[in-house]
Design an enzyme around this catalytic site. Structure first.
Site: not given
Length: 441
Positions: A411-413, A415
């Site tokens: 999940d790019h949110r 890291c």
């Protein structure tokens, strides 16, 4: 619904199954109408969105009705069965005391924690099973029968069987307690005095018709829950994937050495799990979830490690609790236990919830790589492909080595790519040089 003889009927409804579940599908009935059941005896096996479970009935007595055929979905609170029980012990106010005739336990998986004050069971009269019931000439002495009213002691199954064969139930005296008409009574009467069969009811029309060449499969139960979770993951999580090839030769040798030294066998999945937990200790951002409503990243101090497993009923993700605190032997044993429970359909809701990170060994399907969908609401998943001999440059020379492709979907949110890449590189380093793990043991 008490009768003069003290026999009355209690209705047992589909209990609250917990975990936010609101419905279940009847998989298999464990009792028949007319069976004598004990308190807390399982009466039906149901499948929820989480697992297959057996539902125990808190009442003891004779089953007088079942509601729903196998394959039917029922909401929580819908009737499951009715049970004819003995008269409860009188209370000071004259009201019935449920505790005298039931365990009071209505949640799935919970038996009687202590013996109730009294366990009353209805005894079948001698000759009730298999004996020929008497037939009355003018009416009958059993319980009254009304086609449209509530029938506490005559099941819909018995009424339907009699109606389809043109049999008047008023002509029978039941062999069950208080003249209870059982299915055996109707079947005996049909054998003894055949009657013209009633016009067969038309077959029910299917809920949906398929065009030629189509096969329609309902998305319900576990399969429906998985579909909903994967769709939600795609809608809500901005995921990204990175991958790397690694030389797993030394890891395979280390496992062989462990298993030839004696003691319980260590699985490859357990070693990969041990590597995962060590990597998450270094990169804890990936052991987290996003609280979208609060706009916060919630990081966990424990690793409840899920692992994707394919079963006859679809994809499930059992969870190994506190995987970070387990050694390779403990991990191997827990993976084996959960895998067997998944194969037999006995995983509990608790076995399938609460994961913080997932390990997906899709190499068992003979594929090298994948970009899996994150198991919502987690933040990352490590994928492991098959381990196969491949040409590889080892110590400056070309050699045949055991190579595996590793992938991380995150999940790019929670890291950025640097953290995700660092995690995956550390996992690859441990696969290539298992001694690296000694730093964290």
């Amino acid at each position: 619904m008490a009768h003069a003889s003290g026999i009355h009927s209690l209705e047992f409804k589909l209990p609250d199954l917990g975990e936010g579940l609101t419905e279940a599908e009847i998989v298999r009935w464990l009792v028949e109408v007319g069976d004598l059941v004990a308190i807390d005896q399982p009466v039906v096996e149901v499948e929820t969105a989480k697992a297959m479970v057996e539902v125990p009935c808190p009442y003891g007595g004779v089953v007088t009705a079942r509601f729903g055929e196998e394959g039917t979905e029922l909401p929580v609170g819908a009737p499951l069965i009715t049970v004819a029980v003995g008269e409860p012990a009188p209370s000071g106010g004259g009201a019935e005391e449920p505790g005298t005739e039931s365990s009071g336990n209505v949640l799935v998986g919970y038996g009687t924690s202590e013996a109730p004050a009294r366990r009353r069971r209805v005894r079948q009269e001698p000759g009730a099973a298999g004996a020929a019931p008497a037939t009355a000439v003018n009416g009958r002495a059993g319980v009254p029968e009304a086609e449209d009213g509530p029938l506490p002691v005559i099941s819909p199954l018995v009424r339907r069987l009699a109606r389809q064969n043109g049999l008047d139930l008023r002509e029978l005296t039941g062999s069950g307690p208080d003249g209870l008409i059982l299915r055996a009574d109707v079947e005996y009467a049909l054998r003894a005095a055949p009657r013209p069969a009633a016009t067969a009811a038309p077959a029910p029309r299917p809920a949906a018709t398929a065009a030629p060449g189509e096969i329609r499969t309902p998305l319900k139960g576990m399969r429906g829950a998985v579909a909903d979770k994967l769709s939600r993951s795609r809608r809500e999580i901005p995921d990204a994937t990175c991958w790397v090839d690694a030389d797993a030769t030394e890891l395979m040798r280390a496992r062989t050495a462990m298993n030839t030294a004696g003691g319980p066998k260590i699985s490859l999945l357990a070693l990969l799990a041990r590597i995962c937990t060590a990597a998450l200790a270094r990169f804890p951002e990936l052991n987290s979830t996003v609280d979208a409503q609060a706009r916060e990243v919630v990081q966990f101090d424990h690793v409840h490690l899920g692992f994707a497993a394919q079963t006859d009923r679809g994809l499930v993700v059992p969870v190994v609790r506190d995987a970070h605190a387990r050694d390779a032997e403990s991990l191997s044993a827990e993976f084996a236990r959960l895998t067997e429970a998944g194969r037999t359909g006995t995983l509990t809701p608790g076995d399938l919830t609460g994961g913080t990170f997932t390990l997906n060994n899709y190499g068992v399907f003979g594929v090298d790589g994948s970009t899996p969908i994150i198991n919502h609401p987690e933040a990352a998943m490590l994928g492991v492909g098959r381990i196969v001999p491949k040409p590889w440059v080892h110590e400056g020379e070309l050699a045949v080595r055991q190579v595996v492709q590793l992938s991380l979907t995150f999940d790019h949110r929670v890291c950025d790519g640097g953290t995700a890449g660092g995690f995956l590189r550390y996992v690859a380093d441990c696969v290539e040089q298992p001694a690296v793990l000694l730093r964290t043991l």
